[in-house]
Scaffold this motif. Sequence first.
Motif, short mmCIF file in Angstrom:
data_model
loop_
_atom_site.label_atom_id
_atom_site.label_comp_id
_atom_site.label_asym_id
_atom_site.label_seq_id
_atom_site.Cartn_x
_atom_site.Cartn_y
_atom_site.Cartn_z
N TYR A 39 0.85 -1.11 0.07
CA TYR A 39 -0.11 0.03 0.02
C TYR A 39 0.82 1.13 0.17
CZ TYR A 39 -2.91 3.85 1.77
OH TYR A 39 -3.46 4.86 1.99
N SER A 43 1.04 3.99 -3.12
CA SER A 43 0.75 5.49 -2.45
C SER A 43 2.06 6.49 -3.01
CB SER A 43 0.64 5.53 -1.13
OG SER A 43 -0.47 4.88 -0.70
N THR A 47 1.62 9.14 -5.76
CA THR A 47 1.85 10.61 -5.45
C THR A 47 2.82 11.26 -6.42
OG1 THR A 47 1.29 9.88 -3.09
CG2 THR A 47 2.74 11.92 -3.56
#
Length: 81
Positions: A39, A43, A47
Amino acid sequence: QEASEQQLNNLELLFSGGARVVIGGQQPCLLGGPLFVFYKAISIIETAKSLSLSSGFPHIPVFWMQSEDHDIKEMNHFYLN
């Protein structure tokens, strides 16, 4: 294993000073288990993509795994900001 074309492009951008870095990491299995590692990595990648699109300046995702902490003295506490 050889580096992918994307990895080589990212390294070239980084070493030329033509990119910013989005960096993060995780100690595997601490606070969330192994799935949390994936995760966090995803992420960071997302981003970096989002910042690249919104700023017009390349952002490179960098993820590190702190897997050297293997005894209770080294991992008996953590900091959350």
